[in-house]
Design an enzyme around this catalytic site. Structure first.
Site, PDB file in Angstrom:
ATOM      1  N   ASP A  68       0.826  -1.214   0.000  1.00  0.00           N
ATOM      2  CA  ASP A  68       0.000   0.000   0.000  1.00  0.00           C
ATOM      3  C   ASP A  68       0.856   1.258   0.000  1.00  0.00           C
ATOM      4  O   ASP A  68       2.079   1.203   0.161  1.00  0.00           O
ATOM      5  CB  ASP A  68      -0.967  -0.005   1.201  1.00  0.00           C
ATOM      6  CG  ASP A  68      -0.287  -0.436   2.500  1.00  0.00           C
ATOM      7  OD1 ASP A  68       0.956  -0.389   2.565  1.00  0.00           O
ATOM      8  OD2 ASP A  68      -0.993  -0.812   3.449  1.00  0.00           O
ATOM      9  N   ASN A 137      -7.055  -3.067  14.704  1.00  0.00           N
ATOM     10  CA  ASN A 137      -8.468  -3.343  14.375  1.00  0.00           C
ATOM     11  C   ASN A 137      -8.608  -4.528  13.423  1.00  0.00           C
ATOM     12  O   ASN A 137      -9.683  -4.777  12.892  1.00  0.00           O
ATOM     13  CB  ASN A 137      -9.131  -2.100  13.761  1.00  0.00           C
ATOM     14  CG  ASN A 137      -8.486  -1.668  12.446  1.00  0.00           C
ATOM     15  OD1 ASN A 137      -7.561  -2.326  11.953  1.00  0.00           O
ATOM     16  ND2 ASN A 137      -8.964  -0.579  11.867  1.00  0.00           N
ATOM     17  N   HIS A 139      -7.006  -4.968  10.517  1.00  0.00           N
ATOM     18  CA  HIS A 139      -6.820  -4.708   9.087  1.00  0.00           C
ATOM     19  C   HIS A 139      -5.541  -5.374   8.576  1.00  0.00           C
ATOM     20  O   HIS A 139      -4.606  -5.616   9.339  1.00  0.00           O
ATOM     21  CB  HIS A 139      -6.858  -3.210   8.760  1.00  0.00           C
ATOM     22  CG  HIS A 139      -5.641  -2.426   9.147  1.00  0.00           C
ATOM     23  ND1 HIS A 139      -5.703  -1.074   9.447  1.00  0.00           N
ATOM     24  CD2 HIS A 139      -4.338  -2.749   9.279  1.00  0.00           C
ATOM     25  CE1 HIS A 139      -4.500  -0.628   9.741  1.00  0.00           C
ATOM     26  NE2 HIS A 139      -3.641  -1.631   9.648  1.00  0.00           N
ATOM     27  N   GLU A 144      -9.516  -2.044   5.797  1.00  0.00           N
ATOM     28  CA  GLU A 144     -10.095  -1.784   7.109  1.00  0.00           C
ATOM     29  C   GLU A 144     -11.324  -2.675   7.317  1.00  0.00           C
ATOM     30  O   GLU A 144     -11.846  -3.255   6.359  1.00  0.00           O
ATOM     31  CB  GLU A 144     -10.508  -0.303   7.199  1.00  0.00           C
ATOM     32  CG  GLU A 144      -9.366   0.690   6.999  1.00  0.00           C
ATOM     33  CD  GLU A 144      -8.450   0.824   8.233  1.00  0.00           C
ATOM     34  OE1 GLU A 144      -8.326  -0.132   9.020  1.00  0.00           O
ATOM     35  OE2 GLU A 144      -7.858   1.912   8.397  1.00  0.00           O
TER      36      GLU A 144
HETATM   37  P1  PGA Z   1       2.538  -1.532  12.645  1.00  0.00           P
HETATM   38  O1  PGA Z   1       1.339  -1.529  11.600  1.00  0.00           O
HETATM   39  O2  PGA Z   1       3.519  -2.558  12.148  1.00  0.00           O
HETATM   40  O3  PGA Z   1       3.097  -0.140  12.597  1.00  0.00           O
HETATM   41  O4  PGA Z   1       1.973  -1.911  13.968  1.00  0.00           O
HETATM   42  C1  PGA Z   1       0.820  -2.713  11.136  1.00  0.00           C
HETATM   43  C2  PGA Z   1      -0.409  -2.458  10.308  1.00  0.00           C
HETATM   44  O5  PGA Z   1      -1.149  -1.502  10.573  1.00  0.00           O
HETATM   45  O6  PGA Z   1      -0.668  -3.247   9.382  1.00  0.00           O
END
Ligand code: PGA
Length: 252
Positions: A68, A137, A139, A144
């Site tokens: 992404d 959450n 995702h 999301e």
């Molecule tokens: P993070 O993010 O590695 O910064 O915890 C992971 C994500 O949101 O997929």
């Protein structure tokens, strides 16, 4: 069935995940990697860099596709995911930059850019092994809660929780982009192998729901249960809400 590897701590989680990727690169020098950004993969990328420098791990034929990119951030912006990948991995290994792909957050036509990306992945022969982090959450990439199982690469809106989670990387929360270009759940599920990494208790809920809860759009990572070759590599904190005790423990 998701295979779960529980490491004693975040360092060992990172080493184990790096080992899995290194094995795939050695077995297939022109492997197609799917890569992720965020706080979690940083130590894993450091370990891959160490393997390249000290053990000659060769990236010269490797191709990569990132999950992404923020909409509206230039590749040179220090919070863009292209910049993250360059500084945390690509600049330190012998990968050819033209073999690295990140969605263009500045594309004039973002929908066209998403289509182009899907076509590039297909043309390359599909992703051999995809790395994922997970949001608090549930995702994966920027899919999301509410993202369909068969969703494709597209422009998405970030939830308030994700914006708050990511605000730590920006000077002010108002600077966090509210939209992104993201591979879809369906795009991710087409990878031949998937490795999800997670550490910290802030991920424990999402990890237990993804592995032990029902498959639901409310927790996009739960769709990984339907993949034939998916491994979660997590530390003890992220695993702390798992009920079953039959997972593989690892001391790397
Ligand atoms: P993070 O993010 O590695 O910064 O915890 C992971 C994500 O949101 O997929």
């Amino acid at each position: 069935m998701i295979k779960v590897i529980i490491a004693d701590n975040s360092d060992l989680m990172s080493k184990k995940a790096a080992q899995i990727f290194a094995e795939r690169i050695k077995a297939k020098p022109n492997v197609i990697l799917g890569l992720a950004t965020g706080g979690t993969p940083v130590k894993m990328y450091k370990e891959l860099i160490r393997m390249h420098k000290q053990e000659g791990l060769d990236f010269s034929k490797v191709k990569t596709f990132n999950l992404d990119e923020y909409l509206g951030l230039a590749p040179t912006h220090d919070q863009s995911y292209r910049y993250f990948m360059n500084t945390n991995l690509f600049d330190h290994i012998n990968i050819k930059k033209e073999n690295t792909n990140v969605l263009n957050g500045l594309a004039k036509n973002a929908d066209e850019e998403c289509k182009r990306y899907e076509e590039m992945i297909k043309k390359a022969g599909g992703i051999d092994i995809q790395l994922l982090g997970i949001g608090g959450n549930g995702h994966i990439a920027f899919n999301e809660p509410g993202s369909a199982k068969n969703s494709r690469t597209r422009v998405v809106s970030l939830t308030e929780r994700t914006i708050q989670d990511n605000a730590r990387f920006f000077k002010d929360i108002s600077e966090v982009p509210t939209k992104a270009l993201s591979m879809g759940n369906g795009t991710i599920l087409e990878a031949r192998e998937i490795v999800l990494i997670a550490d910290k208790t802030s991920k424990a809920d999402a990890i237990s729901k993804s592995i032990e809860g029902p498959q639901t759009v409310d927790v996009p990572a739960s769709f990984l249960q339907s993949h034939s070759k998916c491994t979660f590599v997590v530390d003890k904190d992220a695993a702390s809400k798992l009920l079953k005790k039959s997972y593989e423990y690892v001391n790397v």
